[in-house]
Design an enzyme around this catalytic site. Sequence first.
Site, PDB file in Angstrom:
ATOM      1  N   PHE A 112       0.802  -1.229   0.000  1.00 25.83           N
ATOM      2  CA  PHE A 112       0.000   0.000   0.000  1.00 25.83           C
ATOM      3  C   PHE A 112       0.830   1.273   0.000  1.00 25.83           C
ATOM      4  O   PHE A 112       0.319   2.344  -0.335  1.00 25.83           O
ATOM      5  CB  PHE A 112      -1.003  -0.021   1.166  1.00 25.83           C
ATOM      6  N   LYS A 113       2.094   1.189   0.336  1.00 28.94           N
ATOM      7  CA  LYS A 113       2.930   2.391   0.342  1.00 28.94           C
ATOM      8  C   LYS A 113       2.972   3.056  -1.036  1.00 28.94           C
ATOM      9  O   LYS A 113       3.198   4.257  -1.145  1.00 28.94           O
ATOM     10  CB  LYS A 113       4.357   2.064   0.781  1.00 28.94           C
ATOM     11  N   ASP A 114       2.745   2.270  -2.090  1.00 30.25           N
ATOM     12  CA  ASP A 114       2.717   2.846  -3.443  1.00 30.25           C
ATOM     13  C   ASP A 114       1.623   3.886  -3.607  1.00 30.25           C
ATOM     14  O   ASP A 114       1.734   4.786  -4.440  1.00 30.25           O
ATOM     15  CB  ASP A 114       2.466   1.751  -4.490  1.00 30.25           C
ATOM     16  N   LEU A 117       3.461   6.887  -2.280  1.00 34.30           N
ATOM     17  CA  LEU A 117       4.801   7.180  -2.792  1.00 34.30           C
ATOM     18  C   LEU A 117       4.871   7.271  -4.308  1.00 34.30           C
ATOM     19  O   LEU A 117       5.889   7.685  -4.860  1.00 34.30           O
ATOM     20  CB  LEU A 117       5.797   6.172  -2.233  1.00 34.30           C
TER      21      LEU A 117
END
Length: 496
Positions: A112-114, A117
């Site tokens: 989920f960091k995408d 980011l």
Amino acid sequence: MKYQSTRGSEERIESAEAIASGLARDGGLYVPETLPVLSQDKLNALVDKPYSQKAAEILRVFLNDFGADELDRYSQAAYNDRIFDNSNVAPLYKTGDSTFFLELWHGPTAAFKDMALSIMPRLLTASLKKTGEEREACILTATSGDTGKAALEGFCDVPGTRIMVFYPHGGVSDIQKLQMTSQRGDNVNVTAVKGNFDDTQTGVKAIFTDKTMASEIEERGFFLSSANSINWGRLVPQVAYYVSSYCELVKTGVISAGEKINFCVPTGNFGNILAGYYARQIGLPIGKLICASNRNDVLTQFINTGVYDRNRAFYKTISPSMDILVSSNLERLLFELSNKDGSMVSSYMSALAEKGHYDVPGAVLAAIRDVFACAYCSEEDTQKTIADTWRTYDYLIDTHTAVAFKALNDYRVATGDDSVSVIISTASPFKFAGSVLEALGQPAGHSGMGLIDELQSYTGVKAPLPLSELGEQKERFDTVIEIGEMKEAVLNFLCK
Ligand SMILES: *Cc1c(COP(=O)(O)O)cnc(C)c1O
């Protein structure tokens, strides 16, 4: 709308400056001075829009020193089908009448960091321009596994930036490690630190607040910035998927506009669930935000008792991105729920740094419990939940998502609250293929990258492309350092 620090300094700045600097000068985190409002009409108007437009609207609500056109451009460049392998960007998967999984892992690093980011580097470089910054930004990041790779991908070869990622040696999965150590790009560095995630994060924070370091870095023509969820530019794009999933449920007739739903979030640093809190505060109809913990259940304990105590055993679990004892973003929540009392927040944070614990007054705890519920999931139950979900729904979930699913089920049993609920699915099961195979009763015959193939053949589910191609990548970075060597490593990186 101005931004202020959670530690009470008088400084008031624009969002661009908050994003450019990451951490406030007094050591606090930046938050909006007053929260914007997302009216029901505005929300209704978003229902039929594609993800990138919804995201642009939400960004605009919080970052009003940015132009609407500008935010549209960044959003379209980040949320499209070249970057995400699903045209919905963040699709919902239905299991049962009132339970949905919000899949936030269709981006380049399969976690989920995408979601943040993929756009945050654009917000940051724009912020640097707006603030007249001429030095190069050195992004310093501590990662429990997923942030590191997503930040490396996001900042790879972005002009005017360098990025250095520290990860706990032995504290990330083989797949996460190779994802990072094989990173391409001329402006990147990846270094392992002999310590756990909290040690690594503390080391990074110490570099940020070290005045001598700041001047040495300045001499080299750089300044430090952060891609961690302490940076407002990381947090605000995450508000968008709470809104988008709500819109999707309205659009498909599962709920009516205005109906309250719950979200259950597998939580580590408290960044994801905090974005849900901001979504709720600006007007998204959310009932409860359920904070799911793994065996490192410091947050569950806090929400139950009002005592935050990091003096406890640290466990390495099969949901490593949640193996955190100091959840940085909780500071923002404490600020919001203690009537923006910066000196109170300061005193909690110094108690935490000096004694390892603090406790909040009853009124603050009551305010927290009004919005948040919590539940904890053991290692055994994590495995069982993966197996049950696969057998019952033919749906493969990763270890972090399983913690949240179990927590939601426990919450429902305990409270009888059967509102429509969205489980935030934070990683592709292939990112944690070894643990998922084991949970399915298939002790892995391989290690490392072979696990991805093995999970594909056992389940017939296809792995995301960036993961199935990972086996062909070569390791570029193999340095391991002591915690005490982090400062020197930064200065060495900035010499070249
Ligand atoms: C980062 C991460 C989490 C925890 O999110 P926080 O914002 O740190 O609470 C959970 N699951 C996965 C897969 C992650 O990468």
